[in-house]
Design a protein around this motif. Structure first.
Motif, PDB file in Angstrom:
ATOM      1  N   GLY A 184       0.819  -1.215   0.000  1.00  0.00           N
ATOM      2  CA  GLY A 184       0.000   0.000   0.000  1.00  0.00           C
ATOM      3  C   GLY A 184       0.848   1.258   0.000  1.00  0.00           C
ATOM      4  O   GLY A 184       0.583   2.213  -0.740  1.00  0.00           O
ATOM      5  N   ARG A 185       1.896   1.272   0.831  1.00  0.00           N
ATOM      6  CA  ARG A 185       2.784   2.438   0.887  1.00  0.00           C
ATOM      7  C   ARG A 185       3.497   2.645  -0.455  1.00  0.00           C
ATOM      8  O   ARG A 185       3.632   3.765  -0.939  1.00  0.00           O
ATOM      9  N   PHE A 186       3.918   1.539  -1.084  1.00  0.00           N
ATOM     10  CA  PHE A 186       4.575   1.635  -2.384  1.00  0.00           C
ATOM     11  C   PHE A 186       3.616   2.172  -3.443  1.00  0.00           C
ATOM     12  O   PHE A 186       3.957   3.074  -4.215  1.00  0.00           O
ATOM     13  N   LEU A 187       2.404   1.631  -3.481  1.00  0.00           N
ATOM     14  CA  LEU A 187       1.434   2.045  -4.499  1.00  0.00           C
ATOM     15  C   LEU A 187       1.032   3.513  -4.347  1.00  0.00           C
ATOM     16  O   LEU A 187       0.786   4.191  -5.349  1.00  0.00           O
ATOM     17  N   GLN A 188       0.989   4.008  -3.124  1.00  0.00           N
ATOM     18  CA  GLN A 188       0.600   5.406  -2.891  1.00  0.00           C
ATOM     19  C   GLN A 188       1.581   6.393  -3.515  1.00  0.00           C
ATOM     20  O   GLN A 188       1.226   7.535  -3.779  1.00  0.00           O
ATOM     21  N   LYS A 189       2.788   5.944  -3.778  1.00  0.00           N
ATOM     22  CA  LYS A 189       3.773   6.807  -4.435  1.00  0.00           C
ATOM     23  C   LYS A 189       3.431   7.022  -5.911  1.00  0.00           C
ATOM     24  O   LYS A 189       3.883   7.982  -6.513  1.00  0.00           O
ATOM     25  N   HIS A 190       2.652   6.107  -6.476  1.00  0.00           N
ATOM     26  CA  HIS A 190       2.398   6.128  -7.912  1.00  0.00           C
ATOM     27  C   HIS A 190       0.925   6.308  -8.293  1.00  0.00           C
ATOM     28  O   HIS A 190       0.631   6.601  -9.455  1.00  0.00           O
ATOM     29  N   TYR A 191       0.025   6.101  -7.341  1.00  0.00           N
ATOM     30  CA  TYR A 191      -1.401   6.165  -7.626  1.00  0.00           C
ATOM     31  C   TYR A 191      -2.124   7.004  -6.574  1.00  0.00           C
ATOM     32  O   TYR A 191      -1.620   7.213  -5.485  1.00  0.00           O
ATOM     33  N   SER A 192      -3.335   7.420  -6.922  1.00  0.00           N
ATOM     34  CA  SER A 192      -4.158   8.153  -5.964  1.00  0.00           C
ATOM     35  C   SER A 192      -4.589   7.197  -4.843  1.00  0.00           C
ATOM     36  O   SER A 192      -4.474   5.973  -4.973  1.00  0.00           O
ATOM     37  N   GLU A 193      -5.129   7.758  -3.781  1.00  0.00           N
ATOM     38  CA  GLU A 193      -5.567   6.929  -2.652  1.00  0.00           C
ATOM     39  C   GLU A 193      -6.656   5.945  -3.086  1.00  0.00           C
ATOM     40  O   GLU A 193      -6.641   4.775  -2.719  1.00  0.00           O
ATOM     41  N   LYS A 194      -7.580   6.427  -3.897  1.00  0.00           N
ATOM     42  CA  LYS A 194      -8.680   5.572  -4.375  1.00  0.00           C
ATOM     43  C   LYS A 194      -8.146   4.445  -5.264  1.00  0.00           C
ATOM     44  O   LYS A 194      -8.541   3.287  -5.117  1.00  0.00           O
ATOM     45  N   GLN A 195      -7.248   4.795  -6.199  1.00  0.00           N
ATOM     46  CA  GLN A 195      -6.665   3.788  -7.086  1.00  0.00           C
ATOM     47  C   GLN A 195      -5.863   2.764  -6.282  1.00  0.00           C
ATOM     48  O   GLN A 195      -5.929   1.559  -6.545  1.00  0.00           O
ATOM     49  N   THR A 196      -5.106   3.251  -5.316  1.00  0.00           N
ATOM     50  CA  THR A 196      -4.302   2.364  -4.471  1.00  0.00           C
ATOM     51  C   THR A 196      -5.189   1.359  -3.759  1.00  0.00           C
ATOM     52  O   THR A 196      -4.888   0.172  -3.714  1.00  0.00           O
ATOM     53  N   LYS A 197      -6.294   1.836  -3.224  1.00  0.00           N
ATOM     54  CA  LYS A 197      -7.216   0.962  -2.497  1.00  0.00           C
ATOM     55  C   LYS A 197      -7.759  -0.140  -3.410  1.00  0.00           C
ATOM     56  O   LYS A 197      -7.788  -1.314  -3.028  1.00  0.00           O
ATOM     57  N   VAL A 198      -8.168   0.227  -4.627  1.00  0.00           N
ATOM     58  CA  VAL A 198      -8.722  -0.752  -5.570  1.00  0.00           C
ATOM     59  C   VAL A 198      -7.652  -1.770  -5.969  1.00  0.00           C
ATOM     60  O   VAL A 198      -7.904  -2.986  -5.952  1.00  0.00           O
ATOM     61  N   ILE A 199      -6.468  -1.292  -6.322  1.00  0.00           N
ATOM     62  CA  ILE A 199      -5.381  -2.190  -6.735  1.00  0.00           C
ATOM     63  C   ILE A 199      -5.024  -3.135  -5.592  1.00  0.00           C
ATOM     64  O   ILE A 199      -4.870  -4.349  -5.788  1.00  0.00           O
ATOM     65  N   LEU A 200      -4.905  -2.591  -4.401  1.00  0.00           N
ATOM     66  CA  LEU A 200      -4.531  -3.379  -3.238  1.00  0.00           C
ATOM     67  C   LEU A 200      -5.580  -4.449  -2.914  1.00  0.00           C
ATOM     68  O   LEU A 200      -5.235  -5.603  -2.649  1.00  0.00           O
ATOM     69  N   GLU A 201      -6.846  -4.084  -2.976  1.00  0.00           N
ATOM     70  CA  GLU A 201      -7.919  -5.052  -2.709  1.00  0.00           C
ATOM     71  C   GLU A 201      -7.873  -6.204  -3.708  1.00  0.00           C
ATOM     72  O   GLU A 201      -7.993  -7.376  -3.332  1.00  0.00           O
ATOM     73  N   GLU A 202      -7.715  -5.877  -4.988  1.00  0.00           N
ATOM     74  CA  GLU A 202      -7.673  -6.915  -6.020  1.00  0.00           C
ATOM     75  C   GLU A 202      -6.433  -7.800  -5.869  1.00  0.00           C
ATOM     76  O   GLU A 202      -6.511  -9.019  -6.003  1.00  0.00           O
ATOM     77  N   PHE A 203      -5.297  -7.163  -5.607  1.00  0.00           N
ATOM     78  CA  PHE A 203      -4.063  -7.928  -5.441  1.00  0.00           C
ATOM     79  C   PHE A 203      -4.176  -8.891  -4.259  1.00  0.00           C
ATOM     80  O   PHE A 203      -3.840 -10.074  -4.371  1.00  0.00           O
ATOM     81  N   MET A 204      -4.651  -8.396  -3.107  1.00  0.00           N
ATOM     82  CA  MET A 204      -4.740  -9.220  -1.906  1.00  0.00           C
ATOM     83  C   MET A 204      -5.753 -10.355  -2.099  1.00  0.00           C
ATOM     84  O   MET A 204      -5.523 -11.480  -1.661  1.00  0.00           O
ATOM     85  N   LYS A 205      -6.864 -10.075  -2.776  1.00  0.00           N
ATOM     86  CA  LYS A 205      -7.861 -11.112  -3.043  1.00  0.00           C
ATOM     87  C   LYS A 205      -7.229 -12.222  -3.895  1.00  0.00           C
ATOM     88  O   LYS A 205      -7.352 -13.405  -3.584  1.00  0.00           O
ATOM     89  N   ASP A 206      -6.522 -11.824  -4.950  1.00  0.00           N
ATOM     90  CA  ASP A 206      -5.858 -12.788  -5.825  1.00  0.00           C
ATOM     91  C   ASP A 206      -4.772 -13.553  -5.057  1.00  0.00           C
ATOM     92  O   ASP A 206      -4.654 -14.771  -5.179  1.00  0.00           O
ATOM     93  N   PHE A 207      -3.992 -12.838  -4.253  1.00  0.00           N
ATOM     94  CA  PHE A 207      -2.927 -13.451  -3.465  1.00  0.00           C
ATOM     95  C   PHE A 207      -3.491 -14.526  -2.534  1.00  0.00           C
ATOM     96  O   PHE A 207      -3.015 -15.661  -2.502  1.00  0.00           O
ATOM     97  N   TYR A 208      -4.529 -14.182  -1.766  1.00  0.00           N
ATOM     98  CA  TYR A 208      -5.116 -15.138  -0.827  1.00  0.00           C
ATOM     99  C   TYR A 208      -5.734 -16.333  -1.555  1.00  0.00           C
ATOM    100  O   TYR A 208      -5.631 -17.476  -1.083  1.00  0.00           O
ATOM    101  N   ASN A 209      -6.356 -16.092  -2.711  1.00  0.00           N
ATOM    102  CA  ASN A 209      -6.913 -17.205  -3.482  1.00  0.00           C
ATOM    103  C   ASN A 209      -5.814 -18.164  -3.928  1.00  0.00           C
ATOM    104  O   ASN A 209      -5.984 -19.384  -3.878  1.00  0.00           O
ATOM    105  N   LYS A 210      -4.691 -17.623  -4.363  1.00  0.00           N
ATOM    106  CA  LYS A 210      -3.582 -18.471  -4.809  1.00  0.00           C
ATOM    107  C   LYS A 210      -2.949 -19.223  -3.641  1.00  0.00           C
ATOM    108  O   LYS A 210      -2.577 -20.386  -3.777  1.00  0.00           O
TER     109      LYS A 210
END
Length: 122
Positions: free
Chosen positions: A74-100
């Motif tokens: 999340g801290r890394f993504l905030q350097k490159h994306y808005s707070e809203k974009q970071t939240k969406v990317i992070l949610e999708e990544f974590m969902k995919d990560f946990y599924n795998k």
């Protein structure tokens, strides 16, 4: 002299110190005895945190909780994306990560753990 280092919620250990020894050196001894990385240690004297360049005295060890993957990412993504974009990317990544991770067998997890421990010991 020997100093007993007490962990707030658990064990402790005895370390050999002298009054001229730096806190950083003491932390390295604690890492050896208690297997707590130096980066996660905070030594405290009478309620005040000791800095690594100070010399030793009577101290307590506070172990900092390691940052989670989600916090670091999340801290890394905030350097490159808005707070809203970071939240969406992070949610999708974590969902995919946990599924795998859920699809891994116990044998897979054991191989990963052994590989990680072997890398740490090198």
């Amino acid at each position: 002299m020997k100093v007993f280092i007490k962990v707030l919620q658990g064990d402790g250990c005895m370390v050999d110190v002298n009054e001229n020894m730096k806190i950083q050196e003491v932390k390295k001894q604690i890492e050896t005895h208690l297997k707590v990385p130096v980066s996660q240690q905070t030594l405290v004297l009478t309620g005040r945190t000791l800095s690594d360049d100070q010399t030793i005295g009577k101290v307590h060890l506070v172990i900092k909780k390691p940052e989670s993957l989600e916090e670091i990412l999340g801290r890394f993504l905030q350097k490159h994306y808005s707070e809203k974009q970071t939240k969406v990317i992070l949610e999708e990544f974590m969902k995919d990560f946990y599924n795998k991770v859920q699809t891994l067998s116990l044998d897979d997890l054991e191989r990963l753990a052994i590989s990680y421990l072997n890398d740490e010991n090198m």
